[in-house]
Design an enzyme around this catalytic site. Structure first.
Site, PDB file in Angstrom:
ATOM      1  N   ASP A 138      -6.237   2.646   6.383  1.00  0.00           N
ATOM      2  CA  ASP A 138      -4.985   3.390   6.416  1.00  0.00           C
ATOM      3  C   ASP A 138      -4.634   3.976   5.049  1.00  0.00           C
ATOM      4  OD1 ASP A 138      -4.710   2.606   9.076  1.00  0.00           O
ATOM      5  OD2 ASP A 138      -3.560   0.812   8.546  1.00  0.00           O
ATOM      6  N   LYS A 139      -3.797   4.981   5.064  1.00  0.00           N
ATOM      7  CA  LYS A 139      -3.372   5.662   3.838  1.00  0.00           C
ATOM      8  C   LYS A 139      -2.874   4.668   2.791  1.00  0.00           C
ATOM      9  CE  LYS A 139       0.224   8.756   2.073  1.00  0.00           C
ATOM     10  NZ  LYS A 139       1.433   9.549   2.408  1.00  0.00           N
TER      11      LYS A 139
END
Length: 306
Positions: A138-139
């Site tokens: 994820d970011k």
């Protein structure tokens, strides 16, 4: 052009076809599915339908998925933290806040943009937007990713992921004091029916998800844990830890609003191991915790001593 051929089971009887298809594959948004239906590339029992069509048991659905339109992904010079690189594979430590691959409307500043400037030879199996990308994080999760520089390497690494032989261990800080030293969470994950942007533990249109964890340090209100992935579902660790009542510190989607000051979830992909596609040698890499993670951990330790 890809062709998807499927049958409707009893659990999806009377479900809208756009909803059914968007939960069938988590990569398909409901908007995208609706557009496919309007364009006539989705057929039910060899007949075009509308987006509000209610599925029936044994409906035969065929989707002729068009090839994605080529998009110009621009190479961007970046100071990438490369841990390993040869002619086949590359291991990079992704910082928190960086998106792994471009998407329409978000075409710059991603890891792929940086990889394209760093090396010109990336596998093409995942298409123009995801060259070389075998798996992602994820970011706002930091840590190690393996990247394929040719299609043979890509296929080998994907096979290892499917066969669950890749080592992926994450460090995380969670709310609450976990009473047992280790455990396994075996709970299927799928799209949240009430929030398309979130995942949840569910038996409806879900996929197997297994996370192992062990306690590294236990505090009054928090626990420092190591999680090992057996599968790799979207938001898996974040969803699973919330499911057992210990959501990640700083998680804006699955955690409490009142939390410690950290920008995004306290989650770091610290250890990555795999068999080299060409040499067949087992390689393992470890990246230290990022500074913001270390600072939060120090803060918790100090508070626990008071």
């Amino acid at each position: 052009m890809d062709i998807v051929d499927l049958r409707v089971t009893e659990e999806h009887k009377n479900e809208r076809i756009d909803k059914f298809l968007s939960t069938y594959n988590e990569e398909w948004s409901r908007t995208q599915v609706q557009q496919w239906i309007k364009e006539g590339i989705v057929k039910v029992n060899e007949t075009e339908v509308k987006t509000n069509y209610k599925c029936q048991i044994d409906d035969h659905i065929v989707i002729h998925i068009p090839e994605p339109e080529p998009l110009d992904v621009v190479a961007e010079e970046m100071d990438l933290d490369i841990y390993y690189e040869d002619e086949d594979v590359l291991v990079v430590n992704k910082p928190k806040g960086m998106v792994v691959h471009p998407a329409p409307g978000h075409m710059s500043g991603t890891l792929v943009n940086g990889l394209m400037a760093h090396c010109k030879d990336l596998s093409g199996i995942n298409g123009v937007l995801r060259p070389g990308i075998v798996h992602r994080i994820d970011k706002d999760t930091s840590g190690l990713l393996m990247v394929a520089k040719n299609d043979l390497a890509h296929e080998s690494l994907v096979d290892q992921l499917v066969n669950k032989t890749v080592t992926r261990r994450y460090k995380a800080i969670v709310h609450g004091s976990i009473p047992h030293d280790n455990g396994t969470i075996n709970a299927p994950i799928g799209r949240d029916k009430t929030d398309r942007q979130s995942m949840t533990v569910t038996n409806v249109s879900s996929k197997e998800a297994v996370t192992h964890f062990r306690v590294l340090e236990r505090f009054h209100d928090y626990t420092f844990v190591e999680c090992q992935l057996e599968t790799g579902r979207t938001h898996q660790i974040r969803v699973h830890m919330k499911y057992i009542g210990f959501p990640l510190v700083g998680d804006p989607k699955y955690g409490p609003k009142k939390t410690l000051q950290i920008n995004g979830q306290a989650l770091h992909a610290g250890i990555l191991g795999f068999i080299h596609p060409r040499t067949k040698e087992y390689l393992e890499f470890e990246a230290p915790l990022p500074n913001d993670f270390e600072e939060v951990l120090k803060e918790i330790r100090l508070k626990s001593q008071l």
